[in-house]
Scaffold this active site. Structure first.
Site, PDB file in Angstrom:
ATOM      1  N   THR A   1      28.255  17.439   9.588  1.00  0.00           N
ATOM      2  CA  THR A   1      28.543  18.841   9.769  1.00  0.00           C
ATOM      3  C   THR A   1      30.038  19.226   9.660  1.00  0.00           C
ATOM      4  OG1 THR A   1      29.036  18.112  12.248  1.00  0.00           O
ATOM      5  CG2 THR A   1      26.916  19.024  11.748  1.00  0.00           C
ATOM      6  N   TYR A   2      30.939  18.289   9.026  1.00  0.00           N
ATOM      7  CA  TYR A   2      32.391  18.569   8.772  1.00  0.00           C
ATOM      8  C   TYR A   2      32.355  19.262   7.460  1.00  0.00           C
ATOM      9  CZ  TYR A   2      33.707  14.780  11.797  1.00  0.00           C
ATOM     10  OH  TYR A   2      33.751  14.023  12.963  1.00  0.00           O
ATOM     11  N   SER A   3      32.988  20.411   7.191  1.00  0.00           N
ATOM     12  CA  SER A   3      33.759  21.047   8.310  1.00  0.00           C
ATOM     13  C   SER A   3      32.952  22.465   8.504  1.00  0.00           C
ATOM     14  CB  SER A   3      35.107  21.489   7.739  1.00  0.00           C
ATOM     15  OG  SER A   3      35.738  20.413   7.248  1.00  0.00           O
TER      16      SER A   3
END
Length: 314
Positions: A52-54
C-alpha cells in the site's frame, strides 16, 4: 559489514532496515534510486516496503514496490538483497483484509510490481480482526509451498492474535512468524516492553522496530512549538513534546555531543543496544541523513549513556 541472521531463517542482514514508504512519496524514482544505491553502497542489504505504500498519494499504493522493482532490475542485485513487503493494510479501495483470497492476490500483485519471483519476508501488516488465524496462515502456507514467499512476519497484531497464530501454526503444521515489526523507540516504550517483549523471547522472534526515530522527533530538529507547524509530520508527533520528550532530547544532545555524532545516531544506537532488537527500520531522503543513520551500528554507547536514556524515557 557484519551480517545478522534473522531467527529461524537463513536470511543474512545488516543491522539497519531501510523503510521504503518514502519511495513514490517524498522521493521520486531517480531520487529513490540514488538513496538505494547509497544504502547498499554502505554495506546494507535489507529493504522494507508494503503493497500500500504510498496509498496516501493515489489512494491505492504500489508505487514503492514498483520503484524498488525497477531499481533491482537495473542494478541486477536481487540475489544480494533481502526484500520484505506486507499485506492487509487499508486503502481507499478496501479495508483491512487478511483473508486467504486477498493475501493470495496481493502476493501476486506485489511480486509483479517488485519484478521478483519470491518475497523474502512477507508481513501481516494489519489485522482485520475477523479472519481466522488459521485461514491467514494457510494462505501463507500455500505461498511458501509455491516458492513465492520464503518466510512470514507480523506487524500490528495484538498480543492475543499473535499467540493464537503460534498456537494454530503448532496445532495445524502451518508456517510460523519469524519476526515482529513493532512501534518502538525512546518515546514509545511501554507497549513493546510490556506486551510484546515476553512474546519475542518466548517465540524467538527477530525484531525490526518501525518509527525508530519517532517520525523525526528523535532527530532533535523539533525544539519549539512552532517547529511542529512547519512540517507535514509535525501534528502527529507534537504529543511527544512534553516533559518526558524534552528530557529525552536533552539527554540525546548531551550524549551526541560526548561522542561527536548526531542525536538520531544516538537514538538508533540505543535501540541496537537492546538485546531483543535486530535491525531498526530507518528512512532518509538525503545523503546527509543517511550518513547519520549509517553511524549508528558502530556507535557503542557506554553504561552511563544507556542508563541516562533509560531513565529519562521510562
Amino acid at each position: 559489514m557484519k551480517k545478522i541472521e534473522i531467527q529461524h531463517t537463513d536470511l543474512q542482514i545488516a543491522p539497519l532496515n531501510f523503510g521504503g514508504n518514502v519511495f513514490g512519496w517524498t522521493l521520486d524514482e531517480p531520487q529513490s534510486f540514488e538513496i538505494l544505491d547509497q544504502f547498499v553502497g554502505a554495506g546494507f542489504n535489507f529493504i522494507d516496503t508494503a503493497d500500500t505504500y504510498s496509498w496516501w498519494v493515489n489512494g491505492i499504493g504500489g508505487q514503492s514496490e514498483e520503484i524498488i522493482g525497477k531499481w533491482l532490475k537495473s542494478r541486477g542485485n536481487r540475489q544480494d538483497m533481502v526484500i520484505a513487503t506486507k499485506v492487509g493494510s487499508e486503502t481507499q479501495e478496501h479495508g483491512y483484509d487478511i483473508s486467504k483470497k486477498h493475501i493470495l492476490k496481493s502476493a501476486d500483485d506485489s511480486l509483479r510490481r517488485l519484478g521478483v519471483d519470491h518475497i523474502d519476508l512477507y508481513y501481516t501488516h494489519f489485522d482485520d480482526k475477523v479472519t481466522p488465524v488459521e485461514e491467514t496462515l494457510s494462505a501463507y502456507d500455500e505461498l511458501i509451498k509455491a516458492g513465492k514467499v520464503r518466510y512470514i512476519a507480523a506487524s500490528n497484531l495484538s498480543p492475543t492474535r499473535l499467540i493464537e497464530s503460534f498456537d494454530a501454526a503448532e496445532k495445524n503444521g502451518l508456517p510460523k512468524y519469524v519476526a515482529l515489526q513493532p512501534h518502538y523507540n525512546l518515546v514509545e516504550r511501554s507497549g513493546f516492553e510490556a506486551d510484546y517483549a515476553p512474546l519475542v523471547e518466548k517465540y524467538g522472534l527477530s525484531v525490526f522496530p518501525y518509527w525508530s526515530l519517532a517520525a523525526g522527533f528523535l532527530t532533535g530538529k523539533y525544539r519549539t512549538e512552532a517547529d511542529f507547524d512547519n512540517t507535514t509530520r509535525g501534528g502527529g508527533i507534537k504529543k511527544y513534546f512534553d516533559n518526558k520528550g524534552k528530557a529525552v532530547l536533552k539527554a540525546l544532545d548531551s550524549i551526541a555531543d560526548k561522542h561527536g555524532v548526531q542525536q538520531a545516531t544516538v537514538a538508533l544506537a540505543w535501540l541496537l543496544a537492546k538485546p531483543l532488537i535486530t535491525a531498526p527500520i530507518v528512512s532518509a531522503t538525503s545523503a546527509s541523513q543517511l550518513e547519520t543513520l549509517f553511524a549508528a551500528p558502530t556507535l557503542k554507547l557506554d553504561t552511563e549513556d544507556i542508563q541516562l536514556l533509560n531513565e529519562v524515557s521510562k
